[in-house]
Write an enzyme that holds these catalytic residues in place. Structure first.
Site, PDB file in Angstrom:
ATOM      1  N   SER A 132       5.125   1.336   3.156  1.00 60.57           N
ATOM      2  CA  SER A 132       5.219   1.554   1.719  1.00 60.57           C
ATOM      3  C   SER A 132       4.138   2.548   1.286  1.00 60.57           C
ATOM      4  O   SER A 132       4.089   3.654   1.799  1.00 60.57           O
ATOM      5  CB  SER A 132       5.133   0.217   0.969  1.00 60.57           C
ATOM      6  OG  SER A 132       5.530   0.364  -0.379  1.00 60.57           O
ATOM      7  N   GLN A 133       3.245   2.179   0.355  1.00 61.44           N
ATOM      8  CA  GLN A 133       2.175   3.107   0.002  1.00 61.44           C
ATOM      9  C   GLN A 133       1.381   3.502   1.241  1.00 61.44           C
ATOM     10  O   GLN A 133       1.007   4.670   1.411  1.00 61.44           O
ATOM     11  CB  GLN A 133       1.226   2.492  -1.028  1.00 61.44           C
ATOM     12  CG  GLN A 133       0.042   3.400  -1.351  1.00 61.44           C
ATOM     13  CD  GLN A 133      -0.978   2.726  -2.248  1.00 61.44           C
ATOM     14  OE1 GLN A 133      -1.098   3.054  -3.416  1.00 61.44           O
ATOM     15  NE2 GLN A 133      -1.707   1.760  -1.710  1.00 61.44           N
ATOM     16  N   ASP A 137      16.884  -0.798   0.549  1.00 66.62           N
ATOM     17  CA  ASP A 137      15.542  -0.780  -0.045  1.00 66.62           C
ATOM     18  C   ASP A 137      15.636  -0.370  -1.520  1.00 66.62           C
ATOM     19  O   ASP A 137      15.968   0.776  -1.829  1.00 66.62           O
ATOM     20  CB  ASP A 137      14.661   0.207   0.722  1.00 66.62           C
ATOM     21  CG  ASP A 137      13.193   0.128   0.328  1.00 66.62           C
ATOM     22  OD1 ASP A 137      12.881  -0.434  -0.741  1.00 66.62           O
ATOM     23  OD2 ASP A 137      12.358   0.639   1.097  1.00 66.62           O
ATOM     24  N   HIS A 176      12.992  -3.684   1.253  1.00 63.57           N
ATOM     25  CA  HIS A 176      11.712  -3.003   1.393  1.00 63.57           C
ATOM     26  C   HIS A 176      10.854  -3.565   2.525  1.00 63.57           C
ATOM     27  O   HIS A 176       9.863  -2.947   2.903  1.00 63.57           O
ATOM     28  CB  HIS A 176      10.946  -3.046   0.069  1.00 63.57           C
ATOM     29  CG  HIS A 176       9.805  -2.083   0.013  1.00 63.57           C
ATOM     30  ND1 HIS A 176       9.939  -0.741   0.326  1.00 63.57           N
ATOM     31  CD2 HIS A 176       8.484  -2.259  -0.291  1.00 63.57           C
ATOM     32  CE1 HIS A 176       8.763  -0.137   0.198  1.00 63.57           C
ATOM     33  NE2 HIS A 176       7.872  -1.031  -0.172  1.00 63.57           N
TER      34      HIS A 176
END
Length: 335
Positions: A184-185, A270, A305
């Protein structure tokens, strides 16, 4: 349900965003300033009760020399210098307790987990301030959108590059065998670092955030990208300036400068980081350096996700071992 394009269209999807003409100069100046302001890191042994792993509470110099916290875990019985995994965390995540996670150090790697300056969530707050600003829950994506000089991710990406600089200079680590990883980030940060710092052994990038901002803001209605929608709904005259600022931190632009071997993953269901934005960065990997790169992407059909979860991690474990040389255990003397 599927949240984006079908697989056959993802395979041909290409980034159609902009890249600033002074992109390289901007980042060279930013990193040069941080390195000039840097002080030697401070490492303090922390008791965790873990058997076979020594943990250090690390403070190193990040953006503009500002202090950034991290955990460094070293396997006690693996021969030095160690291959190293530098891990970046998801949006709102902090470095957490000193005794988690332990996979990479248990496998024989040095493992550095970098704190996210100024971020927090219900799962914990960072030990690193964003300059003089205490950690906050959400909102950092829109912090400083009026210019690339003031945007939050200029600071966080600089911290992330300096994290690699820091471990590369330690006596116990091998600067030629550093891998960056994140989801993710954290995946978006890993892409940026791979583009900004040559010499990495590899990168593992899962369902990355921070890719192709404009498309993401058009096709998802979930946070963190929805922070952009919320911001621009009240500032309709600032749209082009906002996306100009974000072009300096867009992972698709950083990916074009990366050369290290990489393994990506994306998920068809996602709702947070749509797969087309991931492919936008993936297809650009190595573009500015001849377009020849050891890269592959795994697409998870029935995943959100969370991506491939432990199955993807198992694949990364094999990849990292192959590109760094699997760590070996020193034989403990008996008697």
């Amino acid at each position: 349900m599927l949240t984006d394009l079908p697989p056959e269209q993802l395979r041909t999807y290409r980034f159609d965003g902009s890249e600033p003409h002074d992109f390289d100069e901007f980042w060279t100046r930013t990193l040069d300033t941080a390195r000039t302001a840097a002080r030697p890191p401070r490492l303090r042994t922390t008791r965790t009760g873990l058997i076979g792993i020594t943990t250090y509470d690390v403070t190193f110099s990040g953006y503009d020399g500002q202090p950034v916290r991290a955990w460094l875990r070293l396997p006690r019985h693996s021969p030095r210098p160690l291959p190293t995994v530098v891990e970046y965390l998801g949006y709102g995540c902090a470095r957490g307790p000193a005794w988690l996670p332990t996979l990479w150090s248990s496998l024989g790697y040095a493992h550095l987990v970098m704190d996210n300056r100024g971020q927090s969530s219900p799962y914990g707050a960072a030990d690193t301030y964003d300059g003089d600003t205490a950690p906050q829950t959400g909102g950092v994506l829109t912090r400083g959108l009026t210019s690339p000089e003031h945007h939050y991710y200029r600071r966080l990406f600089t911290d992330a590059v300096r994290a690699v600089d820091t471990v590369a200079e330690l006596d116990e680590t091998d600067a030629r065998r550093i891998v960056v990883t994140g989801s993710s980030q954290g995946g978006g940060i890993a892409i940026a670092v791979a583009g900004l710092r040559p010499g990495l052994a590899g990168a593992c990038v899962d369902v990355p955030f921070l890719c192709h901002f404009r498309r993401a803001s058009h096709i998802v209605d979930t946070y963190p990208y929805k922070e952009l929608t919320d911001y621009l709904r009240g500032r309709p005259t600032e749209i082009e300036q906002v996306f100009t600022t974000l072009s300096y931190v867009d992972a698709a632009n950083h990916a074009a400068r990366a050369t290290a071997p990489v393994r990506f993953s994306a998920a068809l269901m996602d709702p947070v980081c749509p797969p087309s934005t991931v492919f936008a960065a993936y297809h650009r990997w190595g573009e500015n350096t001849g377009g020849v790169a050891d890269k592959a992407i795994r697409l998870w059909e029935y995943a959100g996700h969370e991506g491939g979860g432990t199955a993807q991690l198992a694949s990364h474990k094999e990849f990292v071992a192959a590109i760094t040389g699997a760590p070996t255990r020193a034989t403990r003397r008996s008697g």
